[in-house]
Design a protein around this motif. Sequence first.
Motif, mmCIF file in Angstrom:
data_model
loop_
_atom_site.group_PDB
_atom_site.id
_atom_site.type_symbol
_atom_site.label_atom_id
_atom_site.label_comp_id
_atom_site.label_asym_id
_atom_site.label_seq_id
_atom_site.Cartn_x
_atom_site.Cartn_y
_atom_site.Cartn_z
ATOM 1 N N ALA A 10 42.146 -1.188 -40.754
ATOM 2 C CA ALA A 10 41.524 -1.165 -39.436
ATOM 3 C C ALA A 10 41.194 -2.573 -38.949
ATOM 4 O O ALA A 10 41.250 -2.848 -37.745
ATOM 5 N N TRP A 11 40.864 -3.469 -39.871
ATOM 6 C CA TRP A 11 40.490 -4.834 -39.482
ATOM 7 C C TRP A 11 41.706 -5.746 -39.299
ATOM 8 O O TRP A 11 41.541 -6.931 -38.992
ATOM 9 N N LEU A 12 42.914 -5.192 -39.481
ATOM 10 C CA LEU A 12 44.133 -5.973 -39.289
ATOM 11 C C LEU A 12 45.050 -5.208 -38.337
ATOM 12 O O LEU A 12 46.075 -4.662 -38.734
ATOM 13 N N PRO A 13 44.689 -5.134 -37.066
ATOM 14 C CA PRO A 13 45.454 -4.315 -36.114
ATOM 15 C C PRO A 13 46.861 -4.833 -35.888
ATOM 16 O O PRO A 13 47.122 -6.031 -35.974
ATOM 17 N N GLY A 14 47.764 -3.894 -35.597
ATOM 18 C CA GLY A 14 49.132 -4.270 -35.269
ATOM 19 C C GLY A 14 49.983 -4.649 -36.451
ATOM 20 O O GLY A 14 51.088 -5.170 -36.280
ATOM 21 N N VAL A 15 49.498 -4.365 -37.661
ATOM 22 C CA VAL A 15 50.231 -4.711 -38.880
ATOM 23 C C VAL A 15 50.251 -3.494 -39.798
ATOM 24 O O VAL A 15 49.198 -2.925 -40.104
ATOM 25 N N GLU A 16 51.433 -3.094 -40.241
ATOM 26 C CA GLU A 16 51.588 -1.976 -41.170
ATOM 27 C C GLU A 16 52.633 -2.336 -42.219
ATOM 28 O O GLU A 16 53.539 -3.124 -41.957
ATOM 29 N N LEU A 17 52.493 -1.730 -43.387
ATOM 30 C CA LEU A 17 53.493 -1.913 -44.439
ATOM 31 C C LEU A 17 53.944 -0.541 -44.916
ATOM 32 O O LEU A 17 53.133 0.270 -45.368
ATOM 33 N N PHE A 18 55.246 -0.293 -44.799
ATOM 34 C CA PHE A 18 55.827 0.988 -45.201
ATOM 35 C C PHE A 18 56.548 0.803 -46.527
ATOM 36 O O PHE A 18 57.460 -0.021 -46.649
ATOM 37 N N VAL A 80 64.900 2.616 -52.226
ATOM 38 C CA VAL A 80 63.546 2.067 -52.299
ATOM 39 C C VAL A 80 63.521 0.756 -51.513
ATOM 40 O O VAL A 80 64.333 -0.135 -51.770
ATOM 41 N N TYR A 81 62.607 0.662 -50.573
ATOM 42 C CA TYR A 81 62.451 -0.592 -49.835
ATOM 43 C C TYR A 81 61.025 -0.712 -49.315
ATOM 44 O O TYR A 81 60.277 0.265 -49.262
ATOM 45 N N ARG A 82 60.648 -1.930 -48.945
ATOM 46 C CA ARG A 82 59.357 -2.171 -48.286
ATOM 47 C C ARG A 82 59.646 -2.778 -46.924
ATOM 48 O O ARG A 82 60.496 -3.655 -46.793
ATOM 49 N N MET A 83 58.903 -2.307 -45.913
ATOM 50 C CA MET A 83 59.127 -2.761 -44.542
ATOM 51 C C MET A 83 57.781 -3.130 -43.909
ATOM 52 O O MET A 83 56.871 -2.302 -43.843
ATOM 53 N N LEU A 84 57.686 -4.365 -43.470
ATOM 54 C CA LEU A 84 56.490 -4.848 -42.787
ATOM 55 C C LEU A 84 56.707 -4.752 -41.286
ATOM 56 O O LEU A 84 57.718 -5.216 -40.762
ATOM 57 N N TYR A 85 55.751 -4.139 -40.574
ATOM 58 C CA TYR A 85 55.803 -4.037 -39.118
ATOM 59 C C TYR A 85 54.679 -4.883 -38.522
ATOM 60 O O TYR A 85 53.500 -4.719 -38.880
ATOM 61 N N VAL A 86 55.039 -5.783 -37.609
ATOM 62 C CA VAL A 86 54.049 -6.647 -36.954
ATOM 63 C C VAL A 86 54.303 -6.616 -35.457
ATOM 64 O O VAL A 86 55.383 -7.012 -34.996
ATOM 65 N N GLU A 87 53.331 -6.140 -34.689
ATOM 66 C CA GLU A 87 53.492 -6.085 -33.246
ATOM 67 C C GLU A 87 53.656 -7.490 -32.670
ATOM 68 O O GLU A 87 52.984 -8.433 -33.099
ATOM 69 N N GLU A 88 54.554 -7.607 -31.697
ATOM 70 C CA GLU A 88 54.865 -8.921 -31.113
ATOM 71 C C GLU A 88 53.620 -9.599 -30.550
ATOM 72 O O GLU A 88 53.470 -10.820 -30.644
ATOM 73 N N SER A 89 52.718 -8.827 -29.971
ATOM 74 C CA SER A 89 51.511 -9.397 -29.361
ATOM 75 C C SER A 89 50.588 -10.049 -30.388
ATOM 76 O O SER A 89 49.710 -10.834 -30.022
ATOM 77 N N ARG A 90 50.780 -9.725 -31.674
ATOM 78 C CA ARG A 90 49.923 -10.284 -32.719
ATOM 79 C C ARG A 90 50.429 -11.632 -33.230
ATOM 80 O O ARG A 90 49.697 -12.361 -33.907
ATOM 81 N N LEU A 91 51.676 -11.974 -32.906
ATOM 82 C CA LEU A 91 52.257 -13.189 -33.482
ATOM 83 C C LEU A 91 51.554 -14.485 -33.065
ATOM 84 O O LEU A 91 51.385 -15.377 -33.893
ATOM 85 N N PRO A 92 51.162 -14.650 -31.790
ATOM 86 C CA PRO A 92 50.486 -15.913 -31.444
ATOM 87 C C PRO A 92 49.255 -16.176 -32.306
ATOM 88 O O PRO A 92 49.063 -17.297 -32.787
ATOM 89 N N ALA A 93 48.447 -15.149 -32.520
ATOM 90 C CA ALA A 93 47.239 -15.336 -33.323
ATOM 91 C C ALA A 93 47.573 -15.548 -34.795
ATOM 92 O O ALA A 93 46.947 -16.364 -35.473
#
Length: 266
Positions: A10-18, A80-93
């Motif tokens: 919750a404290w790291l919005p816009g970031v998920e790891l599948f 088997v794989y790992r996938m990191l999702y990062v919303e584009e709007s989070r990249l500047p920060a």
Amino acid sequence: MNGNRLLAKAWLPGVELFHADFSGQAFGRHSHDAFAIGAILQGVGGYQCRGQRHALPAGTLSLMNPEEPHTGHADSARLVYRMLYVEESRLPALLGRKHLPDGFRTLNPSDDGQVAAGLARLATEFERGDALTLESELLAVLERVFVRHGGLRAACPAARDGGVTAVLREYLEAHYTQAVSLEQLAALVQRHPRHLIEAFRRAYGVPPHTYLLQRRVREAKRLLLGEQAPLEVALSLGFYDQAHFSGTFKRFTGVTPGQFRRGAVT
């Protein structure tokens, strides 16, 4: 068979790891509102994207830009794989750059193992909840992938910034038993996390999260020589659980807390 897990904080919005571990599952045509950074660990992944069919064996990366339509399936009995999702709007920060990545041009470049290892460390820290380590590993993965494959310019080496690093060190020494985040450290010294990590590394040889763990282990040795049980020591020093404590202790000392106690008995 389905061992899939989707990790988020919750404290790291816009970031998920599948973390995907399946056989016989397929994903219809879809897209993500985020950059997708994946590493194939076992088996062969397959998908349709940009008008072509792609096969991704173990040791390759899967890189997708936001809103890029694609399908997905296993081209082997098990994938088997790992996938990191990062919303584009989070990249500047997150990246702290004036010039952001252009986007991925190559969908499935080969991996030298560093991205896969970084995603594995991220998965571990997502489940443990160590904010400082998780955020540090996240920045390292993003920097590596976007510099190599996304058109991001490599950052200039950070200056030692002695006054800043001294303040950070004093803060870590005073708060090593507590949960510490990069956001807290960045606010404390008014520097972007990427800058403070590199400056601290140049000054002390290790990044802040490693320094914090080393400080906890040093205190753990002192406490283990007393009457406190390993679990009590672990929780008092801010470790997630005894397994986290034991693994970290062995990483820095070569022995488990129990072995240290037995060896210290005279």
